[in-house]
Design a protein around this motif. Structure first.
Motif, PDB file in Angstrom:
ATOM      1  N   LEU A   1     -36.881  27.689  11.915  1.00 42.46           N
ATOM      2  CA  LEU A   1     -37.247  28.965  11.343  1.00 42.46           C
ATOM      3  C   LEU A   1     -35.811  29.870  11.953  1.00 42.46           C
ATOM      4  CD1 LEU A   1     -40.948  29.297  12.367  1.00 42.46           C
ATOM      5  CD2 LEU A   1     -39.855  29.078  10.292  1.00 42.46           C
ATOM      6  N   LEU A   2     -35.616  29.878  13.092  1.00 41.61           N
ATOM      7  CA  LEU A   2     -34.042  30.359  13.445  1.00 41.61           C
ATOM      8  C   LEU A   2     -33.035  30.471  12.170  1.00 41.61           C
ATOM      9  CD1 LEU A   2     -32.761  31.540  16.014  1.00 41.61           C
ATOM     10  CD2 LEU A   2     -31.481  29.547  16.148  1.00 41.61           C
ATOM     11  N   LYS A   3     -32.792  29.174  11.703  1.00 45.15           N
ATOM     12  CA  LYS A   3     -31.952  28.782  10.711  1.00 45.15           C
ATOM     13  C   LYS A   3     -32.235  29.370   9.490  1.00 45.15           C
ATOM     14  CE  LYS A   3     -29.423  25.644   7.841  1.00 45.15           C
ATOM     15  NZ  LYS A   3     -28.023  26.194   8.055  1.00 45.15           N
ATOM     16  N   LYS A   4     -33.535  29.425   9.190  1.00 37.24           N
ATOM     17  CA  LYS A   4     -34.190  29.779   7.725  1.00 37.24           C
ATOM     18  C   LYS A   4     -34.141  31.246   7.760  1.00 37.24           C
ATOM     19  CE  LYS A   4     -37.915  29.129   4.667  1.00 37.24           C
ATOM     20  NZ  LYS A   4     -39.198  28.470   4.678  1.00 37.24           N
ATOM     21  N   TYR A   5     -34.516  31.962   8.840  1.00 37.09           N
ATOM     22  CA  TYR A   5     -34.554  33.502   8.912  1.00 37.09           C
ATOM     23  C   TYR A   5     -33.823  34.259   9.846  1.00 37.09           C
ATOM     24  CZ  TYR A   5     -39.234  32.022   6.324  1.00 37.09           C
ATOM     25  OH  TYR A   5     -39.851  31.447   5.619  1.00 37.09           O
ATOM     26  N   ALA A   6     -33.458  33.941  10.823  1.00 44.88           N
ATOM     27  CA  ALA A   6     -32.904  34.716  11.847  1.00 44.88           C
ATOM     28  C   ALA A   6     -31.537  34.471  11.556  1.00 44.88           C
ATOM     29  CB  ALA A   6     -33.204  34.355  13.318  1.00 44.88           C
ATOM     30  N   LEU A   7     -30.745  33.396  11.311  1.00 47.50           N
ATOM     31  CA  LEU A   7     -29.320  33.536  11.427  1.00 47.50           C
ATOM     32  C   LEU A   7     -28.705  34.303  10.410  1.00 47.50           C
ATOM     33  CD1 LEU A   7     -28.558  29.845  12.754  1.00 47.50           C
ATOM     34  CD2 LEU A   7     -28.508  31.904  14.087  1.00 47.50           C
ATOM     35  N   PRO A   8     -29.455  34.031   9.102  1.00 48.86           N
ATOM     36  CA  PRO A   8     -28.957  34.780   8.102  1.00 48.86           C
ATOM     37  C   PRO A   8     -28.746  36.366   8.204  1.00 48.86           C
ATOM     38  CG  PRO A   8     -30.459  33.188   7.062  1.00 48.86           C
ATOM     39  CD  PRO A   8     -30.355  33.200   8.514  1.00 48.86           C
ATOM     40  N   VAL A   9     -29.635  36.679   8.925  1.00 49.88           N
ATOM     41  CA  VAL A   9     -29.705  38.355   9.406  1.00 49.88           C
ATOM     42  C   VAL A   9     -28.581  38.620  10.285  1.00 49.88           C
ATOM     43  CG1 VAL A   9     -31.192  40.128  10.358  1.00 49.88           C
ATOM     44  CG2 VAL A   9     -32.428  38.455   9.033  1.00 49.88           C
ATOM     45  N   LEU A  10     -28.561  37.457  11.237  1.00 46.99           N
ATOM     46  CA  LEU A  10     -27.390  37.670  12.177  1.00 46.99           C
ATOM     47  C   LEU A  10     -26.132  37.735  11.303  1.00 46.99           C
ATOM     48  CD1 LEU A  10     -26.595  37.481  15.285  1.00 46.99           C
ATOM     49  CD2 LEU A  10     -26.271  35.059  14.958  1.00 46.99           C
ATOM     50  N   TYR A  11     -25.955  36.981  10.438  1.00 49.30           N
ATOM     51  CA  TYR A  11     -24.822  37.103   9.852  1.00 49.30           C
ATOM     52  C   TYR A  11     -24.325  38.069   8.989  1.00 49.30           C
ATOM     53  CZ  TYR A  11     -21.096  35.073   6.445  1.00 49.30           C
ATOM     54  OH  TYR A  11     -19.869  34.878   5.908  1.00 49.30           O
ATOM     55  N   TRP A  12     -25.424  38.593   8.037  1.00 46.04           N
ATOM     56  CA  TRP A  12     -25.052  39.875   7.180  1.00 46.04           C
ATOM     57  C   TRP A  12     -24.916  40.990   8.101  1.00 46.04           C
ATOM     58  CZ3 TRP A  12     -23.377  38.202   2.768  1.00 46.04           C
ATOM     59  CH2 TRP A  12     -23.858  37.147   2.191  1.00 46.04           C
ATOM     60  N   GLN A  13     -25.951  40.948   9.121  1.00 46.88           N
ATOM     61  CA  GLN A  13     -25.901  42.763   9.610  1.00 46.88           C
ATOM     62  C   GLN A  13     -25.350  42.602  10.977  1.00 46.88           C
ATOM     63  OE1 GLN A  13     -27.209  44.772   8.025  1.00 46.88           O
ATOM     64  NE2 GLN A  13     -28.228  43.471   6.309  1.00 46.88           N
ATOM     65  N   GLY A  14     -24.941  41.319  11.433  1.00 47.67           N
ATOM     66  CA  GLY A  14     -24.247  41.456  12.922  1.00 47.67           C
ATOM     67  C   GLY A  14     -22.719  40.869  12.731  1.00 47.67           C
ATOM     68  N   MET A  15     -22.572  39.693  12.196  1.00 45.04           N
ATOM     69  CA  MET A  15     -21.272  39.134  12.213  1.00 45.04           C
ATOM     70  C   MET A  15     -20.275  40.074  11.469  1.00 45.04           C
ATOM     71  SD  MET A  15     -21.296  35.039  12.107  1.00 45.04           S
ATOM     72  CE  MET A  15     -19.338  34.766  11.855  1.00 45.04           C
ATOM     73  N   LEU A  16     -20.786  39.923  10.191  1.00 46.61           N
ATOM     74  CA  LEU A  16     -19.913  40.932   9.113  1.00 46.61           C
ATOM     75  C   LEU A  16     -19.686  42.214   9.376  1.00 46.61           C
ATOM     76  CD1 LEU A  16     -20.697  38.901   5.867  1.00 46.61           C
ATOM     77  CD2 LEU A  16     -19.319  38.391   7.494  1.00 46.61           C
ATOM     78  N   LYS A  17     -20.507  42.664  10.471  1.00 44.59           N
ATOM     79  CA  LYS A  17     -20.461  44.253  10.945  1.00 44.59           C
ATOM     80  C   LYS A  17     -19.454  44.176  11.869  1.00 44.59           C
ATOM     81  CE  LYS A  17     -23.458  45.975   7.548  1.00 44.59           C
ATOM     82  NZ  LYS A  17     -24.906  46.129   7.267  1.00 44.59           N
TER      83      LYS A  17
END
Ligand code: FAD
Length: 405
Positions: free
Chosen positions: A386-402
């Motif tokens: 579930l972390l991979k499916k839902y949380a990591l994409p948010v971490l990517y778009w909203q965290g890493m890329l910002k």
């Protein structure tokens, strides 16, 4: 240098993928007057880690794509071009339209090159008649179509000997395919075989016992040191070279998921910035701790195109980007090299082992586990899936890329 070399930026970033945007966001946040240009030919930016789940039928491919222009940090100039030549002695890069642009500091993040052409007979056949791959945006949905259409028989999953992005992805899709075939009653009619050019099934030895158990439980036949070199689509044959003794192995397939050989982008290989020997040959030569080029100190690199001797993943970039930004800013502020931050080789591979099951491998240069959670991450868990499916994409778009995570 061409006359257009008048164009000058304090910092040029080559590549607007995971590494390029992550670093740009951090630099923009830190500098009052950034004076940064990103050179990136593509209209689109992709969150590639989800291509595994697209291939497994969980998501549509569009969910992994966003417009590049919306991700380039405010105040950064975007050249929608390809870099064709690096001229570090002149502190300039040449673009595909012939312009040369000069810099004070250069960050290289153009990713890795997919060498489909190295598999004889494949051209024009990928995505058809049982041949598929998750390693391209346009192809990953076809993987799911291929699995759905498959009526049983021989299913092959390949991995080359070369370094690749996400070393676990070639087997993740195999585990999903196995699960999908079981759920629909086709697994009993299927032989699944994994053939990898690498000497072991995974880089970090700590996770091999857990993965070996998954392979045994699923009844998958495995060959190591076997490289796919040719496809004969008419006869549905795949030709492998045994890298130990040079012999040939020909297997029949009804479906085959292919992970192509990969290499450093040609313009990097041909430049004075490339590593000239060893397993990282061709990739941008950088210090494995500081991410700085040893011969051209105003040049840095991160991500798949760098010579950093760790597994090439977006998760690794999440730890590399702050180190690179810190060290580049230290250079700009003329600080002592003793203040440089050091990257420890951290990387992570979320090994999907079925729908709702995942082993979260995390390790560093020592290849020993460097785990985030206080439990045994080599165990298959729903929570990590579930972390991979839902949380990591948010971490990517909203965290890493910002530049925030
Ligand atoms: P990229 O993100 O690929 O970006 C490179 C950019 O450079 C591209 O936008 C490209 O257009 C541009 N470029 C190329 N050539 C030039 C040029 N000549 N001039 C200018 N620009 C250029 N990572 C994980 O952490 N977890 C996972 O679960 C995971 N799973 C994956 C599954 C699959 C199927 C795939 C394909 C990858 C997966 N990854 C995973 C790996 C991860 O996506 C990459 O490691 C990461 O995106 C690399 O970032 P990068 O910036 O180095 O390259």
């Amino acid at each position: 240098m061409s006359s257009a070399a008048k164009q000058h930026y304090r910092i040029i970033i080559v590549g607007g993928g995971t590494g390029g945007i992550s670093v740009a966001a951090r630099l923009v946040r830190a500098l009052k007057q950034p004076d940064i240009a990103i050179i990136e030919p593509s209209e689109a930016h992709y969150y590639q880690p989800l291509w595994t789940l697209v291939g497994g039928g969980v998501f549509k491919k569009e969910i992994t794509q966003r417009q590049e222009k919306k991700l380039i940090p405010h105040g950064v100039t975007w050249f929608q071009e390809r870099v064709t030549e690096l001229c570090p002695r002149e502190n300039s890069v040449t673009l595909s339209d012939g312009r040369a642009i000069a810099y004070d500091y250069l960050v290289l993040a153009p990713g890795i090159q997919l060498d489909w052409h190295k598999i004889k007979g494949l051209e024009g056949h990928l995505g058809e008649n049982g041949l598929c791959s998750n390693y391209a945006y346009e192809q990953c949905e076809r993987t799911w179509e291929t699995i759905r259409a498959f009526q049983g028989g021989d299913a092959l999953f390949t991995q080359p000997a070369s370094p690749i992005k996400c070393g676990g992805a070639p087997q993740k899709i195999m585990y999903l395919a196995d699960d999908a075939l079981r759920k629909s009653g086709r697994r009993e009619k299927t032989n699944i075989t994994f053939l990898t050019g690498t000497p072991t099934i995974f880089t970090s030895p700590a996770y091999i016992p857990a993965l070996s158990k998954v392979i045994a439980r699923k009844g998958i036949q495995t060959y190591v040191r076997h490289e796919l070199v040719e496809v004969r689509p008419q006869r549905k044959e795949a030709v492998f070279t045994n890298l130990e003794d040079g012999s040939e192995l020909i297997l029949h397939y009804d479906m085959m998921h292919i992970t192509p050989p990969m290499s450093a982008p040609d313009f990097i290989q041909q430049s004075p910035l490339a590593q000239t020997e060893g397993p990282q040959k061709g990739y941008v030569k950088v210090d494995k701790g500081t991410l700085q080029h040893p011969d051209f100190p105003n040049v840095f690199a991160l991500g798949d195109a760098s010579s950093l001797p760790t597994s090439k993943t977006g998760a690794a970039i999440r730890k590399q980007a702050p180190v690179l930004a810190h060290n580049l800013l230290a250079m700009i502020r003329r600080e002592d090299a003793g203040t440089f931050a050091v990257y420890d080789g951290y990387t992570s591979c979320p090994l999907v082992t079925g729908y709702g099951k995942l082993i979260l491998a995390e390790f560093d240069y020592s290849l020993k586990p460097k785990e985030t959670f206080p439990f045994d991450q080599s165990k298959e868990r729903l929570s990590m899936y579930l972390l991979k499916k839902y949380a990591l994409p948010v971490l990517y778009w909203q965290g890493m890329l910002k530049g925030r995570a």
